[in-house]
Design a protein around this motif. Structure first.
Motif, PDB file in Angstrom:
ATOM      1  N   UNK A  92       0.756  -1.033  -0.045  1.00 24.31           N
ATOM      2  CA  UNK A  92      -0.138  -0.073  -0.034  1.00 24.31           C
ATOM      3  C   UNK A  92       0.807   1.186  -0.077  1.00 24.31           C
ATOM      4  N   UNK A  93       2.174   1.271   0.276  1.00 23.96           N
ATOM      5  CA  UNK A  93       3.075   2.264   0.029  1.00 23.96           C
ATOM      6  C   UNK A  93       3.203   2.512  -1.440  1.00 23.96           C
ATOM      7  N   UNK A  94       3.358   3.951  -1.751  1.00 27.02           N
ATOM      8  CA  UNK A  94       3.296   4.196  -3.440  1.00 27.02           C
ATOM      9  C   UNK A  94       4.477   3.672  -4.096  1.00 27.02           C
ATOM     10  N   UNK A  95       5.602   3.634  -3.546  1.00 28.55           N
ATOM     11  CA  UNK A  95       6.908   3.011  -4.154  1.00 28.55           C
ATOM     12  C   UNK A  95       6.584   1.357  -4.469  1.00 28.55           C
ATOM     13  N   UNK A  96       6.023   0.656  -3.558  1.00 33.96           N
ATOM     14  CA  UNK A  96       5.726  -0.505  -3.662  1.00 33.96           C
ATOM     15  C   UNK A  96       4.723  -1.049  -4.745  1.00 33.96           C
TER      16      UNK A  96
ATOM     17  N   UNK B  95      -6.546   3.388  -4.285  1.00 34.94           N
ATOM     18  CA  UNK B  95      -7.719   2.629  -3.885  1.00 34.94           C
ATOM     19  C   UNK B  95      -7.174   1.071  -3.961  1.00 34.94           C
ATOM     20  N   UNK B  96      -6.618   0.767  -5.152  1.00 33.93           N
ATOM     21  CA  UNK B  96      -6.528  -0.922  -5.513  1.00 33.93           C
ATOM     22  C   UNK B  96      -5.244  -1.120  -4.579  1.00 33.93           C
ATOM     23  N   UNK B  97      -4.219  -0.180  -4.531  1.00 41.18           N
ATOM     24  CA  UNK B  97      -3.227  -0.893  -3.627  1.00 41.18           C
ATOM     25  C   UNK B  97      -3.672  -0.975  -2.135  1.00 41.18           C
ATOM     26  N   UNK B  98      -4.594  -0.207  -1.741  1.00 43.38           N
ATOM     27  CA  UNK B  98      -5.148  -0.475  -0.433  1.00 43.38           C
ATOM     28  C   UNK B  98      -5.665  -1.708  -0.398  1.00 43.38           C
ATOM     29  N   UNK B  99      -6.467  -1.888  -1.479  1.00 45.90           N
ATOM     30  CA  UNK B  99      -7.535  -3.053  -1.484  1.00 45.90           C
ATOM     31  C   UNK B  99      -6.594  -4.160  -1.464  1.00 45.90           C
ATOM     32  N   UNK B 101      -3.610  -4.654  -0.374  1.00 39.40           N
ATOM     33  CA  UNK B 101      -2.739  -4.908   0.809  1.00 39.40           C
ATOM     34  C   UNK B 101      -3.837  -5.692   1.750  1.00 39.40           C
ATOM     35  N   UNK B 102      -5.278  -5.125   1.806  1.00 38.80           N
ATOM     36  CA  UNK B 102      -6.108  -5.706   2.597  1.00 38.80           C
ATOM     37  C   UNK B 102      -6.745  -7.154   2.356  1.00 38.80           C
ATOM     38  N   UNK B 103      -6.616  -7.438   1.069  1.00 30.58           N
ATOM     39  CA  UNK B 103      -6.756  -8.835   0.561  1.00 30.58           C
ATOM     40  C   UNK B 103      -5.856  -9.637   0.980  1.00 30.58           C
ATOM     41  N   UNK B 104      -4.459  -9.263   0.839  1.00 30.71           N
ATOM     42  CA  UNK B 104      -3.270  -9.910   0.986  1.00 30.71           C
ATOM     43  C   UNK B 104      -3.506 -10.400   2.710  1.00 30.71           C
ATOM     44  N   UNK B 105      -3.626  -9.343   3.335  1.00 28.39           N
ATOM     45  CA  UNK B 105      -3.589  -9.568   5.063  1.00 28.39           C
ATOM     46  C   UNK B 105      -5.073 -10.669   5.293  1.00 28.39           C
ATOM     47  N   UNK B 106      -6.239 -10.405   4.580  1.00 25.04           N
ATOM     48  CA  UNK B 106      -7.077 -11.129   5.022  1.00 25.04           C
ATOM     49  C   UNK B 106      -6.813 -12.838   4.449  1.00 25.04           C
ATOM     50  N   UNK B 313     -12.270  -6.134   2.141  1.00 24.67           N
ATOM     51  CA  UNK B 313     -11.444  -7.135   1.717  1.00 24.67           C
ATOM     52  C   UNK B 313     -11.702  -8.572   2.566  1.00 24.67           C
ATOM     53  N   UNK B 314     -12.030  -8.169   3.823  1.00 21.84           N
ATOM     54  CA  UNK B 314     -12.405  -9.389   4.623  1.00 21.84           C
ATOM     55  C   UNK B 314     -13.603 -10.084   4.452  1.00 21.84           C
ATOM     56  N   UNK B 315     -14.531  -9.515   3.922  1.00 23.23           N
ATOM     57  CA  UNK B 315     -15.813  -9.977   3.672  1.00 23.23           C
ATOM     58  C   UNK B 315     -15.815 -10.603   2.365  1.00 23.23           C
ATOM     59  N   UNK B 316     -14.842 -10.283   1.441  1.00 23.43           N
ATOM     60  CA  UNK B 316     -14.935 -10.928   0.220  1.00 23.43           C
ATOM     61  C   UNK B 316     -14.234 -12.464   0.517  1.00 23.43           C
ATOM     62  N   UNK B 317     -13.101 -11.992   1.259  1.00 23.10           N
ATOM     63  CA  UNK B 317     -12.280 -13.531   1.374  1.00 23.10           C
ATOM     64  C   UNK B 317     -13.225 -14.258   2.277  1.00 23.10           C
ATOM     65  N   UNK B 318     -14.066 -14.053   3.172  1.00 24.60           N
ATOM     66  CA  UNK B 318     -15.085 -14.633   3.635  1.00 24.60           C
ATOM     67  C   UNK B 318     -15.916 -15.544   3.064  1.00 24.60           C
ATOM     68  N   UNK B 319     -16.562 -14.563   2.057  1.00 28.01           N
ATOM     69  CA  UNK B 319     -17.616 -15.218   0.998  1.00 28.01           C
ATOM     70  C   UNK B 319     -17.063 -16.362   0.094  1.00 28.01           C
ATOM     71  N   UNK B 320     -15.823 -16.008  -0.169  1.00 30.35           N
ATOM     72  CA  UNK B 320     -14.865 -17.048  -0.963  1.00 30.35           C
ATOM     73  C   UNK B 320     -14.793 -18.279  -0.231  1.00 30.35           C
TER      74      UNK B 320
END
Lengths: 347, 347
Positions: A92-96, B95-99, B101-106, B313-320
């Protein structure tokens, strides 16, 4: 020929090699009880197929999960398709995020997919991620290493790894694609010196990272060349959170003899300076390392050391696809982009 | 039981199921000509192993690519580990970078890895990416769909797919995790109305996307409820590049009766407004949809409609991971964060 090289040539992709074949048109024909020609006509949407036959073929396609696609066709012919692993600190960091986008684009040119993982600040998680990717058939890795010792990776004959942005500690014999960090640090500092600044603070991350170390060493080289004594009280190390950077910037500006300029060794440090200056009356000059999307929207715009992320990614993918027994180092050039913040005079 | 449900239960992960087993300690022992106990002592770094034996074991470990790790151990026991595919427009957008990161964490919580792909603005590339992931054993997908018809996905009985942020056109019977877009659009607009604005411009992306459509419909609902006539000359559609947004904002501000406020339906539109205002004397109010890292560094800070990406992201992974034959829709709440730009009065 080394074990590593041999493996690459003989076993192009474990993940692909061992996968069961996808259902073929012949499977669909058998399941539907029709001829291969009929399946082909339905799949290719040719006219003159009876509705009843069409329905039977469609039902068989659904039941078997048959997919007509070029990727599957190539797989069936035994062609090699790679899955690359990309291991980074935090996507989520812009560089990455930019690096991930560029690695994906470069991989797509070679029909490779990208698995990614973030290790945050945990070396244990970094190792676990890499092990876990390998366990699932990923044998080509692009890693932005943490500061932890990576000697353990040398034991993995099955992993072809290219490091990006930083040299992995404990693993000299590895391919790496780096930025020209020393040049960038020196150019940023000389730029500030040329505007008359003499008290230039350095805001840096963990200097166990080779990139941070080299940018700081460019800064020191520039000061030395200009016969400006390096003042250790103006050097901040080991802060990577913009909030903490902002605190340090405030602390420096409160010194009896404060800095009139800052060099920030990465985008988080530059953003920390922006945070700090929002609350302060001073207008020090500053130059950041790493460009970011909004750098030109601030007033003044943020002067940065910039580079082409797609060159970084392209070189890494290229090294992965052309393994060599001798370790290689590629240096990607950087440039200074002036936007206003680095051109402010000392006050 | 539907075909889709059955597949999930019987074939947890094709990619994993068909992989050849990794080398075991027994393989290493056989290769080195030593006992299993000796290998175990070397691997576990126990003392009192003769140097010569240690060297033989290490050589065997390197030759076989043996790795002692929990993931491999679990795989050898036949445990299920998933690889999720994440298909988005462009990972380098915040938005996508944050998503991602969150999908990866979930996913990591369920020991799943994430393969990602960006389709930019090409529906063809989106389809190709999905086909290509499926061909390589990815059978669980999280997709932020483009505006293109996704009916073709319904034919893929083997793919478990959850859509995020937008409803896929042509595929009503799909699981989706959405934001409360109508509420957010209405709240942003009511916030501006409450400060006395009557000429509120709408800057929006492709309104073939359900998210954009719903945010715009919240905007219209708020105007209607406040008995403020909607002025179509203040509505901009189909711009997603901040540069083009900036041009449109400039054009609107040059109107004889210009808007005094803006509602931007996504982060790119908000950033386009920031770009435009850098060059303009006017100080219109504005509210964006989507938070971004630097929103609070600008002066005034950027007022936005915000949500918790990790809930998305958590809700999406949970549905999957808990497939159901009946399609499900989950709505994640959003909130308004006031930082200054949305509280400016009409001028």
């Amino acid at each position: 020929m080394t074990a590593r090289e041999r493996r690459f040539e003989e076993e192009p992709s474990a993940a692909v090699r061992t996968r069961t074949r996808p259902p073929t048109m012949a499977d669909v024909a058998r399941h539907a009880g029709v001829s291969l020609k009929t399946v082909s006509r339905v799949v290719n949407q040719e006219p003159h197929v009876r509705a009843a036959l069409q329905a039977r073929v469609q039902a068989a396609i659904s039941a078997l999960g048959y997919r007509r696609n070029e990727a599957a066709a190539r797989l069936a012919r035994g062609a090699t398709m790679l899955t690359l692993g990309l291991v980074m600190e935090n996507i989520s960091n812009e560089f990455y995020a930019r690096l991930a986008a560029a690695v994906e684009a470069a991989s797509a040119e070679h029909e490779a997919l990208v698995v990614f993982g973030s290790y945050e600040e945990s070396p244990d998680k970094e190792r676990m991620l890499i092990e876990s990717m390998y366990a699932r058939g990923v044998d080509s890795l692009i890693v932005v290493p943490s500061a932890a010792d990576h000697a353990w990776l040398a034991e993995h004959a099955g992993l072809t790894t290219v490091f990006v942005d930083r040299v992995p500690p404990g693993l000299d014999a590895a391919d790496a694609v780096l930025l020209d960090d020393v040049w960038g640090g020196r150019a940023a500092t000389e730029h500030l010196l040329a505007r008359g600044h003499r008290r230039i603070a350095l805001i840096s991350d963990d200097d166990g990272l080779s990139s941070v170390h080299d940018r700081a060493s460019g800064y020191r080289t520039a000061l030395l060349a200009a016969r400006v004594p390096a003042d250790e009280s103006l050097v901040v190390r080991g802060v990577f959170d913009p909030g903490r950077v902002a605190g340090e910037v405030g602390r420096l500006l409160d010194l009896p003899d404060p800095p009139t300029a800052f060099f920030a060794t990465n985008n988080r440090a530059a953003i920390g300076i922006l945070h700090a200056l929002r609350e302060r009356p001073e207008r020090p000059a500053y130059v950041g390392f790493d460009d970011f999307a909004l750098a030109d929207v601030f007033n003044p715009g943020v002067t940065v050391v910039r580079y082409d992320v797609s060159r970084l990614a392209g070189a890494a993918v290229n090294l992965l696809l052309n393994p060599s027994p001798a370790p290689r180092r590629i240096k990607v050039p950087v440039e200074l982009v002036t936007r206003g913040s680095g051109e402010l005079p000392p006050t």
